[in-house]
Design a protein around this motif. Structure first.
Motif, PDB file in Angstrom:
ATOM      1  N   GLY A 254       0.840  -1.098   0.145  1.00  0.00           N
ATOM      2  CA  GLY A 254       0.010  -0.138  -0.066  1.00  0.00           C
ATOM      3  C   GLY A 254       0.866   1.510  -0.054  1.00  0.00           C
ATOM      4  O   GLY A 254       0.279   2.337   0.148  1.00  0.00           O
ATOM      5  N   THR A 255       2.248   1.133  -0.209  1.00  0.00           N
ATOM      6  CA  THR A 255       2.756   2.323  -0.219  1.00  0.00           C
ATOM      7  C   THR A 255       3.624   2.670  -1.642  1.00  0.00           C
ATOM      8  O   THR A 255       4.287   1.389  -2.187  1.00  0.00           O
ATOM      9  N   ALA A 256       3.774   3.642  -2.248  1.00  0.00           N
ATOM     10  CA  ALA A 256       4.118   3.796  -3.421  1.00  0.00           C
ATOM     11  C   ALA A 256       5.854   4.289  -3.316  1.00  0.00           C
ATOM     12  O   ALA A 256       6.068   5.229  -2.451  1.00  0.00           O
ATOM     13  N   TYR A 257       6.394   3.607  -4.314  1.00  0.00           N
ATOM     14  CA  TYR A 257       7.941   3.931  -4.408  1.00  0.00           C
ATOM     15  C   TYR A 257       8.384   4.338  -5.475  1.00  0.00           C
ATOM     16  O   TYR A 257       7.920   3.843  -6.613  1.00  0.00           O
ATOM     17  N   GLU A 258       9.197   5.471  -6.008  1.00  0.00           N
ATOM     18  CA  GLU A 258       9.626   5.728  -7.031  1.00  0.00           C
ATOM     19  C   GLU A 258      10.838   5.731  -7.375  1.00  0.00           C
ATOM     20  O   GLU A 258      11.904   5.981  -6.379  1.00  0.00           O
ATOM     21  N   ARG A 259      11.490   5.134  -8.375  1.00  0.00           N
ATOM     22  CA  ARG A 259      12.906   5.137  -8.692  1.00  0.00           C
ATOM     23  C   ARG A 259      13.331   6.334  -9.219  1.00  0.00           C
ATOM     24  O   ARG A 259      12.991   6.788 -10.274  1.00  0.00           O
ATOM     25  N   LYS A 260      14.654   6.634  -8.556  1.00  0.00           N
ATOM     26  CA  LYS A 260      15.165   7.972  -9.045  1.00  0.00           C
ATOM     27  C   LYS A 260      16.549   7.738  -9.081  1.00  0.00           C
ATOM     28  O   LYS A 260      17.314   7.104  -8.440  1.00  0.00           O
ATOM     29  N   ARG A 261      17.177   8.651  -9.992  1.00  0.00           N
ATOM     30  CA  ARG A 261      18.615   8.762 -10.101  1.00  0.00           C
ATOM     31  C   ARG A 261      19.118   9.351  -8.892  1.00  0.00           C
ATOM     32  O   ARG A 261      18.807  10.395  -8.529  1.00  0.00           O
ATOM     33  N   LEU A 262      20.393   8.992  -8.276  1.00  0.00           N
ATOM     34  CA  LEU A 262      21.097   9.762  -7.367  1.00  0.00           C
ATOM     35  C   LEU A 262      22.414  10.713  -8.258  1.00  0.00           C
ATOM     36  O   LEU A 262      23.274  10.121  -8.671  1.00  0.00           O
ATOM     37  N   ASP A 263      21.930  11.751  -8.207  1.00  0.00           N
ATOM     38  CA  ASP A 263      22.902  12.952  -8.815  1.00  0.00           C
ATOM     39  C   ASP A 263      24.346  12.997  -8.276  1.00  0.00           C
ATOM     40  O   ASP A 263      25.196  13.310  -8.780  1.00  0.00           O
ATOM     41  N   ASN A 264      24.388  12.526  -6.982  1.00  0.00           N
ATOM     42  CA  ASN A 264      25.727  12.726  -6.259  1.00  0.00           C
ATOM     43  C   ASN A 264      26.402  11.232  -5.823  1.00  0.00           C
ATOM     44  O   ASN A 264      27.071  11.127  -5.192  1.00  0.00           O
ATOM     45  N   GLN A 265      26.006  10.150  -6.823  1.00  0.00           N
ATOM     46  CA  GLN A 265      26.571   8.779  -6.505  1.00  0.00           C
ATOM     47  C   GLN A 265      27.046   8.181  -7.797  1.00  0.00           C
ATOM     48  O   GLN A 265      25.957   7.751  -8.689  1.00  0.00           O
ATOM     49  N   PHE A 266      28.281   8.030  -8.106  1.00  0.00           N
ATOM     50  CA  PHE A 266      28.836   7.118  -9.438  1.00  0.00           C
ATOM     51  C   PHE A 266      29.527   6.075  -8.798  1.00  0.00           C
ATOM     52  O   PHE A 266      30.577   6.347  -8.328  1.00  0.00           O
ATOM     53  N   LYS A 267      29.122   4.797  -9.223  1.00  0.00           N
ATOM     54  CA  LYS A 267      29.736   3.748  -8.618  1.00  0.00           C
ATOM     55  C   LYS A 267      30.862   3.126  -9.857  1.00  0.00           C
ATOM     56  O   LYS A 267      30.570   3.251 -10.999  1.00  0.00           O
ATOM     57  N   VAL A 268      32.060   2.974  -9.326  1.00  0.00           N
ATOM     58  CA  VAL A 268      33.155   2.367 -10.333  1.00  0.00           C
ATOM     59  C   VAL A 268      33.392   0.962 -10.051  1.00  0.00           C
ATOM     60  O   VAL A 268      33.813   0.632  -8.782  1.00  0.00           O
ATOM     61  N   LYS A 269      33.442   0.226 -10.977  1.00  0.00           N
ATOM     62  CA  LYS A 269      33.670  -1.428 -10.740  1.00  0.00           C
ATOM     63  C   LYS A 269      34.560  -1.800 -11.879  1.00  0.00           C
ATOM     64  O   LYS A 269      34.455  -1.228 -13.121  1.00  0.00           O
ATOM     65  N   THR A 270      35.676  -2.468 -11.598  1.00  0.00           N
ATOM     66  CA  THR A 270      36.508  -2.876 -12.718  1.00  0.00           C
ATOM     67  C   THR A 270      36.692  -4.298 -12.687  1.00  0.00           C
ATOM     68  O   THR A 270      36.697  -5.015 -11.602  1.00  0.00           O
ATOM     69  N   THR A 271      37.221  -5.027 -13.604  1.00  0.00           N
ATOM     70  CA  THR A 271      37.522  -6.520 -13.803  1.00  0.00           C
ATOM     71  C   THR A 271      38.684  -6.821 -14.468  1.00  0.00           C
ATOM     72  O   THR A 271      38.884  -6.230 -15.587  1.00  0.00           O
ATOM     73  N   ASP A 272      39.600  -7.458 -13.845  1.00  0.00           N
ATOM     74  CA  ASP A 272      40.799  -7.493 -14.378  1.00  0.00           C
ATOM     75  C   ASP A 272      40.780  -9.104 -14.941  1.00  0.00           C
ATOM     76  O   ASP A 272      40.488 -10.212 -14.257  1.00  0.00           O
TER      77      ASP A 272
ATOM     78  N   GLN B 266      35.835 -12.305 -10.505  1.00  0.00           N
ATOM     79  CA  GLN B 266      35.089 -11.331  -9.913  1.00  0.00           C
ATOM     80  C   GLN B 266      35.260  -9.899 -10.277  1.00  0.00           C
ATOM     81  O   GLN B 266      36.581  -9.574 -10.087  1.00  0.00           O
ATOM     82  N   SER B 267      34.266  -8.893 -10.356  1.00  0.00           N
ATOM     83  CA  SER B 267      34.724  -7.775 -10.227  1.00  0.00           C
ATOM     84  C   SER B 267      35.041  -7.028  -9.043  1.00  0.00           C
ATOM     85  O   SER B 267      34.592  -7.452  -7.905  1.00  0.00           O
ATOM     86  N   LYS B 268      35.620  -5.940  -9.091  1.00  0.00           N
ATOM     87  CA  LYS B 268      36.311  -5.425  -7.950  1.00  0.00           C
ATOM     88  C   LYS B 268      35.610  -3.996  -7.741  1.00  0.00           C
ATOM     89  O   LYS B 268      35.706  -3.255  -8.588  1.00  0.00           O
ATOM     90  N   ARG B 269      35.231  -3.408  -6.757  1.00  0.00           N
ATOM     91  CA  ARG B 269      34.595  -2.108  -6.435  1.00  0.00           C
ATOM     92  C   ARG B 269      35.858  -1.057  -6.178  1.00  0.00           C
ATOM     93  O   ARG B 269      36.449  -1.231  -5.121  1.00  0.00           O
ATOM     94  N   LEU B 270      35.843  -0.184  -6.931  1.00  0.00           N
ATOM     95  CA  LEU B 270      36.776   1.080  -6.629  1.00  0.00           C
ATOM     96  C   LEU B 270      36.369   1.980  -5.988  1.00  0.00           C
ATOM     97  O   LEU B 270      37.139   3.010  -5.618  1.00  0.00           O
ATOM     98  N   GLY B 271      35.103   2.184  -5.508  1.00  0.00           N
ATOM     99  CA  GLY B 271      34.636   3.066  -4.816  1.00  0.00           C
ATOM    100  C   GLY B 271      33.568   3.971  -5.380  1.00  0.00           C
ATOM    101  O   GLY B 271      33.043   3.611  -6.588  1.00  0.00           O
ATOM    102  N   ASP B 272      32.929   5.084  -4.680  1.00  0.00           N
ATOM    103  CA  ASP B 272      31.952   5.893  -4.941  1.00  0.00           C
ATOM    104  C   ASP B 272      32.326   7.177  -5.217  1.00  0.00           C
ATOM    105  O   ASP B 272      33.354   7.726  -4.446  1.00  0.00           O
ATOM    106  N   PHE B 273      31.842   8.048  -6.266  1.00  0.00           N
ATOM    107  CA  PHE B 273      32.082   9.644  -6.459  1.00  0.00           C
ATOM    108  C   PHE B 273      31.080  10.197  -6.676  1.00  0.00           C
ATOM    109  O   PHE B 273      30.030   9.884  -6.959  1.00  0.00           O
ATOM    110  N   SER B 274      31.261  11.359  -6.337  1.00  0.00           N
ATOM    111  CA  SER B 274      29.998  12.413  -6.243  1.00  0.00           C
ATOM    112  C   SER B 274      29.673  12.943  -7.596  1.00  0.00           C
ATOM    113  O   SER B 274      28.458  13.391  -7.919  1.00  0.00           O
TER     114      SER B 274
END
Length: 286
Positions: free
Chosen positions: A8-26, A238-246
């Motif tokens: 009974g609760t509505a949720y909306e999917r929104k972009r996070l303008d201050n979060q950019f995730k970085v993943k790398t795969t060697d 497995q991919s490796k997380r390099l961090g988040d950036f604003s």
């Protein structure tokens, strides 16, 4: 706008303008793939009244059962499956250190995919008698005339191989003889293209060549039919997380700044909406 109604609760999917995730795969062999993606979150729509939430829930339910909507979802799921398969094939080619392209074709108009897969499995079994550590990633393609053929990214196929009588022969002739011994009355041929010292055909380019057939195979293939396969001991890391950036700019600067020494850029693009950045490097051939 994307809505979900939960208890009974509505949720909306929104972009996070201050979060950019970085993943790398060697992927080994000097290959590395890095992806920056914008973060998303589900936010409660506290401004919606119970009546509006009820109307939205009814609309979502109606859309779920609408034939056109079902068809669109199936097409979207098919595209997502194709992209996942394409990524897996591309990365496996790099992990394997593929340096050879091989194409198996039929002389007859052989249009049975199940038979083609059976022939390929038997071909690889016989090839392993002369190349015990044979590794290959294969994709199936149907020619305009209807006949199937197989594109394979392979690793370290010697110039000469032992033939049936023990005499060393050109690998092309050995592989062709094996393929024809499998296809029998259908006949066939084998095209082998190796990476030469002066060639621009790297493992990354071989990977792109093989993986491009995956999308085509999903468009034309039957539902739930395997469009690719692999042989040999090769698995994805497995991919490796390099961090988040604003900001995307900060994330891109970090990715470009950490490019391994002695590597060259194979692919680099920023999506139209600037929410995805894709960066691929491999060991320089210079």
């Amino acid at each position: 706008m994307t809505l979900r109604i939960i208890d009974g609760t509505a949720y909306e999917r929104k972009r996070l303008d201050n979060q950019f995730k970085v993943k790398t795969t060697d992927l080994g062999n000097g290959h590395e793939e890095t992806v920056i993606t914008q973060g998303w979150e589900w936010v409660e729509r506290s401004d919606m009244t119970p009546f509006a939430i009820q109307m939205a829930a009814e609309c979502i339910e109606k859309n779920r059962n609408d034939p056109k909507a079902i068809e669109e979802r199936e097409a979207l799921n098919k595209e997502r499956s194709a992209k996942r398969a394409k990524k897996a094939v591309r990365q496996l080619c790099k992990v394997a250190g593929a340096d050879t392209l091989m194409t198996l074709v039929y002389r007859s108009n052989q249009q049975d995919l199940a038979l083609c897969k059976k022939h390929l499995k038997e071909f690889v079994r016989r090839v392993k008698r002369v190349i015990p550590d044979f590794v290959a990633i294969a994709a199936f393609e149907q020619q305009d005339r209807g006949a199937w053929h197989v594109h394979m990214a392979c690793r370290r196929i010697a110039t000469v191989l032992p033939g049936a009588d023990g005499i060393r022969m050109k690998s092309f002739n050995v592989l062709r003889a094996i393929w024809r011994s499998v296809t029998k009355e259908h006949g066939g041929n084998v095209d082998v293209s190796r990476r030469k010292q002066t060639s621009q055909r790297s493992a990354a380019r071989i990977a792109n060549y093989i993986s491009k057939y995956i999308m085509k195979a999903f468009e034309l293939g039957e539902k739930h039919s395997n469009r690719w396969t692999k042989f040999g001991d090769v698995t994805l890391p497995q991919s490796k997380r390099l961090g988040d950036f604003s900001t995307m700019q900060e994330a891109v600067a970090m990715v470009l700044g950490r490019q391994p020494e002695g590597s060259e850029i194979v692919n680099c693009y920023l999506s139209r909406w600037q929410d995805v950045f894709y960066f691929v490097v491999e060991k320089s051939s210079a």
